[in-house]
Design a protein around this motif. Structure first.
Motif, mmCIF file in Angstrom:
data_model
loop_
_atom_site.group_PDB
_atom_site.id
_atom_site.type_symbol
_atom_site.label_atom_id
_atom_site.label_comp_id
_atom_site.label_asym_id
_atom_site.label_seq_id
_atom_site.Cartn_x
_atom_site.Cartn_y
_atom_site.Cartn_z
ATOM 1 N N ALA A 154 0.833 -1.210 0.000
ATOM 2 C CA ALA A 154 0.000 0.000 0.000
ATOM 3 C C ALA A 154 0.864 1.256 0.000
ATOM 4 N N MET A 155 2.006 1.208 0.681
ATOM 5 C CA MET A 155 2.898 2.375 0.709
ATOM 6 C C MET A 155 3.458 2.665 -0.689
ATOM 7 N N TYR A 156 3.969 1.641 -1.358
ATOM 8 C CA TYR A 156 4.541 1.861 -2.689
ATOM 9 C C TYR A 156 3.453 2.177 -3.712
ATOM 10 N N GLU A 157 2.264 1.630 -3.511
ATOM 11 C CA GLU A 157 1.137 1.951 -4.358
ATOM 12 C C GLU A 157 0.789 3.426 -4.230
ATOM 13 N N ALA A 158 0.814 3.945 -2.984
ATOM 14 C CA ALA A 158 0.524 5.361 -2.761
ATOM 15 C C ALA A 158 1.623 6.248 -3.346
ATOM 16 N N LEU A 159 2.880 5.811 -3.233
ATOM 17 C CA LEU A 159 3.987 6.559 -3.837
ATOM 18 C C LEU A 159 3.831 6.632 -5.353
ATOM 19 N N ALA A 160 3.482 5.492 -5.957
ATOM 20 C CA ALA A 160 3.290 5.464 -7.412
ATOM 21 C C ALA A 160 2.134 6.371 -7.822
ATOM 22 N N ALA A 161 1.056 6.370 -7.034
ATOM 23 C CA ALA A 161 -0.092 7.232 -7.331
ATOM 24 C C ALA A 161 0.313 8.705 -7.241
ATOM 25 N N TYR A 162 1.155 9.044 -6.263
ATOM 26 C CA TYR A 162 1.624 10.427 -6.110
ATOM 27 C C TYR A 162 2.441 10.850 -7.336
ATOM 28 N N TYR A 163 3.336 9.982 -7.781
ATOM 29 C CA TYR A 163 4.120 10.267 -8.986
ATOM 30 C C TYR A 163 3.195 10.439 -10.192
ATOM 31 N N ARG A 164 2.220 9.547 -10.318
ATOM 32 C CA ARG A 164 1.319 9.569 -11.471
ATOM 33 C C ARG A 164 0.482 10.850 -11.485
ATOM 34 N N GLU A 165 -0.075 11.190 -10.333
ATOM 35 C CA GLU A 165 -0.963 12.361 -10.247
ATOM 36 C C GLU A 165 -0.222 13.671 -10.451
ATOM 37 N N ASN A 166 1.096 13.668 -10.161
ATOM 38 C CA ASN A 166 1.875 14.895 -10.291
ATOM 39 C C ASN A 166 2.770 14.905 -11.532
ATOM 40 N N GLY A 167 2.535 13.953 -12.414
ATOM 41 C CA GLY A 167 3.295 13.924 -13.668
ATOM 42 C C GLY A 167 4.780 13.718 -13.476
ATOM 43 N N LEU A 168 5.163 12.898 -12.509
ATOM 44 C CA LEU A 168 6.576 12.740 -12.160
ATOM 45 C C LEU A 168 7.251 11.553 -12.841
ATOM 46 N N PHE A 169 6.473 10.645 -13.416
ATOM 47 C CA PHE A 169 7.080 9.516 -14.120
ATOM 48 C C PHE A 169 7.678 9.977 -15.452
#
Length: 570
Positions: A438-453
């Motif tokens: 869940a922690m890494y899932e939330a980190l990935a969601a944060y990157y995705r939502e902020n255009g960081l990938f």
């Protein structure tokens, strides 16, 4: 006759054991062939194709042999199309796992190819060299050579019977000129074959498990140690499948260790017995590292892929080894296996993550020609890429959208866990979430939502992103862990702005190093350095109200962190 054995590696640091073994064995077995007749050239997939083409042309070979793998087959196919244009009449032979199981298809697709060596290649290559050497100007007759698929004189594809399994001890040691492998990873083979039948793996096809003579292995391992080779990777598929062999090799490298060489082994953790574990626990930190393929914690998945693994025993063995903090353990998971959907993979992830390996690799299923998984693709509704590496796109249990999310989580794990650069911050941040996944899932969601990938970041930028990701009300609390992690790895002289102003003043630092230059309370071994030099080689930081000294000359042998001291009464 001039033969060129060419390898196109994934990176410069890699070396290709296969081409060296082929050459060494042929020179030993074939009468009259001199070393100048068989040359080796190594390239990388990142080199411009024209550069490789020009170099091959410069060798002016009569026969070109290319070894083919998932990572280089596209490069090899490009070369096959172009080489006959610049070297008319050249004979091209391919070999390796990427062409052994679809040899007829490759010949039909590329009529420029003379033939393909299937499977184990040393004996077959030597047979071919013997024919070419004895009959350089005649039409070759390959009908008696085992283990090849080739074009005959009438333009028909001929497939000869498989080559006999060879004795590994007959292959010469290929690293006598170790200076030629400086700054390269050394790959070494003490056994071939695999006792397991995992449906996704080509190693399961080779059921004839055999070992190199232990006296040779010990002699060759000693050679690596005596020459200060930084790392040797054993390519044995399951190194510890035979207890006496594993014990003998591990006992030997411990006995003759000189504190330099690291040995990498792929093992089945549940096969490790008490004697092996106690030996491993007694080794110098960093002497060996273990790669352990867990692949899944879903029992039905494990049964379906015909894998033998006792998860409780894996957990126990990993924990017992970890207690001594002397061995890097690398655990693997594979996404896209049968009966493993997104939620099931999350559970597998959490189970393996809680074993606290030094690295956790999230791999994605490769559907390889020749493997049972390839034959069951329709049953599993398994869609995969038509191009190498034939990676899974979706299954009956895992959608493409879910696979994309797992890819993004994999990137977060690589950056924030496997790098080892955020160890303390991530350990404490884990408590804020219901599970590691869940922690890494939330980190990935944060990157995705902020255009960081999809961008390149400095290490400092990754810290700043993690700092912003942490819940606003807790950022100050985690700032201390971020600070600790940052300076454990690097002597950062330009303090990142996000760390704030809670730093050691120049006056405080000067006073400490003046005192240390005369008293040597904390920096023993720095007697040859004055206060100014010691200040450059170390770092002082105030964390949690304590003054912490980071000593970069004495790092943890396993994880690379600086030694730290709490400065008292200062």
């Amino acid at each position: 006759m001039k033969v060129l054995l060419a390898a196109v590696n994934a990176k410069y640091i890699h070396s290709n054991l296969a081409v060296y073994s082929l050459r060494a064995y042929a020179l030993q077995r074939c009468d009259g062939i001199c070393p100048r007749e068989i040359e080796i050239a190594e390239y990388t997939i990142n080199q411009p194709p024209d550069e490789i083409l020009m170099d091959i042309y410069g060798h002016q070979p009569d026969i070109l042999c290319l070894s083919c793998y998932l990572w280089n087959i596209i490069s090899v196919e490009n070369l096959v199309r172009e080489i006959p244009k610049i070297l008319p009449g050249i004979r091209i032979w391919l070999g390796g796992p990427e062409v052994s199981y679809n040899a007829r298809e490759m010949l039909d697709k590329y009529p420029e190819i003379t033939g393909i060596i299937r499977g184990e290649g040393e004996e077959t290559f030597a047979d071919l060299m013997d024919i070419y050497h004895r009959q350089p100007d005649k039409k070759e007759n390959f009908s008696e050579v085992k283990g090849i698929t080739y074009w005959d004189e009438e333009g028909k594809v001929v497939e000869t019977p498989p080559q006999d399994v060879m004795d590994l001890s007959r292959i010469p040691f290929v690293y006598e000129h170790i200076e030629d492998f400086r700054n390269r990873i050394i790959y070494y083979e003490s056994s071939r074959g695999c006792p397991f039948s995992c449906s996704y793996c080509l190693s399961s096809i080779d059921k004839c498990l055999r070992f190199r003579d232990l006296r040779l292995v010990e002699k060759e391992v000693k050679f690596f140690i005596d020459h200060g080779v930084p790392q040797v990777k054993f390519v044995d598929r399951t190194f510890n499948c035979r207890h006496d062999h594993a014990m003998a090799v591990w006992t030997y490298i411990k006995k003759y260790d000189r504190g330099i060489t690291n040995f990498h082994f792929e093992v089945a953790a549940d096969l490790l017995n008490d004697e092996e574990i106690e030996l491993i626990r007694s080794m110098r930190p960093g002497l060996i590292q273990l790669e352990i393929g867990v692949q899944s914690a879903n029992e039905r998945t494990i049964r379906e892929i015909q894998r033998t693994m006792k998860l409780d025993q894996v957990r126990d063995r990993v924990a017992r080894i970890k207690e001594m903090k002397n061995v890097h353990q690398h655990l693997d998971l594979i996404a896209g296996l049968p009966y493993e959907g997104y939620d099931s993979f999350a559970r597998s992830f959490d189970i393996v993550y809680d074993m606290e390996p030094e690295q956790l690799q999230l791999g994605f299923l490769k559907v390889l020609k020749g493997a049972l998984m390839h034959d069951k693709a329709e049953e599993y509704q398994l869609l995969y890429q038509d191009r190498p590496p034939y990676e899974v796109l979706s299954t009956k249990w895992l959608s493409y959208g879910e696979l994309i999310r797992l890819k993004q989580i994999e990137e977060m794990v690589e950056v924030y866990y496997n790098s080892g650069q955020f160890r303390n911050t991530i350990k404490h941040l884990r408590k804020e979430f219901s599970s590691p996944f869940a922690m890494y899932e939330a980190l990935a969601a944060y990157y995705r939502e902020n255009g960081l990938f999809g961008r390149q970041y400095s290490r400092i930028a990754r810290y700043e992103i993690l700092h912003h990701f942490i819940e606003v009300g807790k950022q100050q609390e985690y700032l201390e862990w971020l600070t600790l992690d940052l300076y454990l790895r690097d002597n950062v002289k330009n303090r990142p702005p996000f760390l704030g102003e809670n730093k050691v003043t120049k006056e405080e630092a000067s006073a400490f190093y003046r005192a240390e230059a005369s008293e040597r309370r904390y920096l023993k071994g720095y007697e040859g350095y004055d206060s100014r030099q010691m200040r450059k080689m170390t770092h002082l930081e105030r964390i949690g109200g304590k003054l912490i000294l980071f000593d970069y000359q004495r790092r943890d042998a396993l994880i690379g962190d600086a030694r730290i001291c709490v400065i008292e009464n200062f």
